[in-house]
Design an enzyme around this catalytic site. Structure first.
Site, PDB file in Angstrom:
ATOM      1  N   ASP A   1     -14.286 -62.216 -37.916  1.00 14.63           N
ATOM      2  CA  ASP A   1     -15.157 -61.272 -37.229  1.00 14.63           C
ATOM      3  C   ASP A   1     -15.170 -59.935 -37.969  1.00 14.63           C
ATOM      4  O   ASP A   1     -15.034 -59.897 -39.197  1.00 14.63           O
ATOM      5  CB  ASP A   1     -14.673 -61.107 -35.784  1.00 14.63           C
ATOM      6  CG  ASP A   1     -15.814 -60.910 -34.804  1.00 14.63           C
ATOM      7  OD1 ASP A   1     -16.407 -59.810 -34.809  1.00 14.63           O
ATOM      8  OD2 ASP A   1     -16.128 -61.841 -34.031  1.00 14.63           O
TER       9      ASP A   1
ATOM     10  N   ASN B   1     -27.927 -65.741 -29.553  1.00 15.23           N
ATOM     11  CA  ASN B   1     -28.444 -65.108 -28.338  1.00 15.23           C
ATOM     12  C   ASN B   1     -29.962 -64.927 -28.366  1.00 15.23           C
ATOM     13  O   ASN B   1     -30.487 -63.921 -27.896  1.00 15.23           O
ATOM     14  CB  ASN B   1     -27.764 -63.747 -28.140  1.00 15.23           C
ATOM     15  CG  ASN B   1     -26.253 -63.862 -28.134  1.00 15.23           C
ATOM     16  OD1 ASN B   1     -25.707 -64.740 -27.476  1.00 15.23           O
ATOM     17  ND2 ASN B   1     -25.582 -62.987 -28.858  1.00 15.23           N
TER      18      ASN B   1
ATOM     19  N   VAL C   1      -7.408 -55.611 -20.220  1.00 12.19           N
ATOM     20  CA  VAL C   1      -7.936 -56.973 -20.154  1.00 12.19           C
ATOM     21  C   VAL C   1      -6.838 -58.012 -20.396  1.00 12.19           C
ATOM     22  O   VAL C   1      -6.053 -57.902 -21.334  1.00 12.19           O
ATOM     23  CB  VAL C   1      -9.046 -57.163 -21.206  1.00 12.19           C
ATOM     24  CG1 VAL C   1      -9.573 -58.596 -21.202  1.00 12.19           C
ATOM     25  CG2 VAL C   1     -10.197 -56.192 -20.944  1.00 12.19           C
TER      26      VAL C   1
ATOM     27  N   VAL D   1     -18.279 -78.258 -36.827  1.00 12.91           N
ATOM     28  CA  VAL D   1     -18.140 -77.017 -36.063  1.00 12.91           C
ATOM     29  C   VAL D   1     -18.575 -77.290 -34.631  1.00 12.91           C
ATOM     30  O   VAL D   1     -19.578 -77.965 -34.399  1.00 12.91           O
ATOM     31  CB  VAL D   1     -18.985 -75.880 -36.668  1.00 12.91           C
ATOM     32  CG1 VAL D   1     -18.891 -74.626 -35.807  1.00 12.91           C
ATOM     33  CG2 VAL D   1     -18.539 -75.577 -38.092  1.00 12.91           C
TER      34      VAL D   1
ATOM     35  N   SER E   1     -20.890 -64.897 -28.012  1.00 14.31           N
ATOM     36  CA  SER E   1     -19.650 -64.494 -28.670  1.00 14.31           C
ATOM     37  C   SER E   1     -18.471 -64.598 -27.714  1.00 14.31           C
ATOM     38  O   SER E   1     -17.422 -65.164 -28.037  1.00 14.31           O
ATOM     39  CB  SER E   1     -19.758 -63.057 -29.199  1.00 14.31           C
ATOM     40  OG  SER E   1     -20.570 -62.985 -30.335  1.00 14.31           O
TER      41      SER E   1
ATOM     42  N   HIS F   1     -16.382 -55.449 -32.251  1.00 10.93           N
ATOM     43  CA  HIS F   1     -16.707 -56.814 -31.831  1.00 10.93           C
ATOM     44  C   HIS F   1     -15.494 -57.739 -31.926  1.00 10.93           C
ATOM     45  O   HIS F   1     -15.162 -58.473 -30.989  1.00 10.93           O
ATOM     46  CB  HIS F   1     -17.857 -57.351 -32.690  1.00 10.93           C
ATOM     47  CG  HIS F   1     -18.427 -58.645 -32.220  1.00 10.93           C
ATOM     48  ND1 HIS F   1     -17.955 -59.867 -32.635  1.00 10.93           N
ATOM     49  CD2 HIS F   1     -19.429 -58.914 -31.350  1.00 10.93           C
ATOM     50  CE1 HIS F   1     -18.648 -60.832 -32.060  1.00 10.93           C
ATOM     51  NE2 HIS F   1     -19.553 -60.279 -31.274  1.00 10.93           N
TER      52      HIS F   1
END
Length: 346
Positions: A16, A143, A67, A160, A208, A50
């Site tokens: 990422d 998206n 979180v 994948v 994501s 991100h």
């Protein structure tokens, strides 16, 4: 589920924008990583935020009222492939191989791009290499489901596991890109993450976050069954997924259904089967488009794109599933402020 498994002993490579290991919830959770971008700014540096959000969803520990990730016992290996400029095929190729060589059981790629034939060909050898080394690769499908519905890679590559997103009603999220590349789905709306400005937490949207939850689900299952292979972990995830309402799988919107790790950990459901057979390779309908297939599809109607998910055979309700897969802990603790300002789609 945490009484059975927290993901301990599992390494999740996050390919990422980097991961900020100084975030309170991630202290002690992030391993030394590498930067594969041209900038070479260092893997721990995450100027975009991100990658840090993805790491929080996987392994956050709720420190300071923050979180909690779904697999709080897992460790994060940050491999930087995203920069403000672009996502490069060469960087992704090298990072996938590096993740596999490092012993990462799970590789999370919450990113992708539309690729020409050269780009696809460039990534496939790395994916095949990681699969042979025993890694399980999850990647977001994108998206653009409510617009161009463009196919992106590496999610659409054989080997994948393409991940789409669902909303709180267990219907496919409006923006979740759909097609034969979708293997599984996971929650992808109203997911907590760090705000880009002003501090606090914001609601994230996109595949994501769904990919991170799928990766964390695999970490929980693999930690409880360390003798299983990547193929066996994926097979039980497919077997125990909450099926689409019409029961037909794979669905172009939901794949084989919504991930449901509690079914494996608490109900002991799922049969691992053969160790060396990829369950997706055995299902031709789930294979991604061939190189000759156009990368843009005509968007489906909103009605068809909001295909609902039915209760599974054990009659687990949608609400129970939503909490059971971890959104009961994928939340900001009461001691912290939670800002509902919309952030960019992840």
């Amino acid at each position: 589920m945490w009484k059975v498994s927290t993901g301990k002993g599992i390494k999740v490579a996050v390919l990422d924008s980097g991961v900020d290991g100084s975030v309170p919830e991630l202290r002690g959770q992030v391993l030394p990583g590498r930067d594969f971008t041209e900038a070479k700014s260092g893997a721990p540096q995450d100027r975009e935020g991100h990658g840090t959000d993805i790491a929080l969803l996987i392994a956050g520990r709720g420190t300071g009222g923050g979180v909690w990730g779904l697999a709080r016992g897992a460790k994060i290996l940050p491999l930087k492939v995203l920069s403000p400029k672009a996502l490069g095929t060469r960087a992704m190729n090298r990072a996938i191989r590096s993740a596999a060589d490092s012993g990462a059981q799970v590789i999370n790629i919450s990113a992708g791009r539309a690729a020409d034939e050269l780009g696809r060909a460039g990534l496939q050898p790395a994916v095949d290499y990681a699969n042979r080394k025993g890694s399980l690769i999850f990647a977001s499908t994108g998206n653009d489901g409510d617009s161009t519905n463009e196919v992106i890679y590496p999610a659409a590559l054989p080997g994948v596991v393409g991940i789409g997103g669902v909303d709180e009603k267990l219907s496919v999220a409006k923006t979740s890109t759909h097609g034969p590349q979708v293997a599984l789905t996971a929650p992808g709306t109203e997911i907590p993450g760090l705000c880009l400005e002003g501090g606090g937490y914001c609601a994230l949207e996109g595949t994501s976050g769904a990919t991170a939850i799928a990766s964390a689900s695999a970490a929980l299952i693999w930690s409880a069954h360390p003798d299983w292979t990547n193929n066996q972990v994926l097979r039980v995830m497919i077997q125990t997924a909450v099926r689409p309402a019409d029961g037909k799988v794979p669905s172009e919107f939901l794949g084989y259904g919504v991930v449901n790790p509690g079914k494996v950990l608490l109900d002991k459901a799922g049969k691992p089967g053969p160790a060396d057979v990829n369950p997706l390779h055995a299902a031709p309908a789930s294979k991604p488009p061939s190189p000759s297939t156009p990368t843009k599809k005509k968007p489906s109607s909103p009605a068809s794109a909001q295909q609902a998910v039915a209760e599974p055979e054990n009659r687990v309700s949608g609400t129970t599933l939503w909490v059971g897969i971890g959104l009961g802990v994928l939340a900001v603790s009461a001691g912290a402020a939670y800002f509902l300002a919309r952030r960019r789609s992840a």
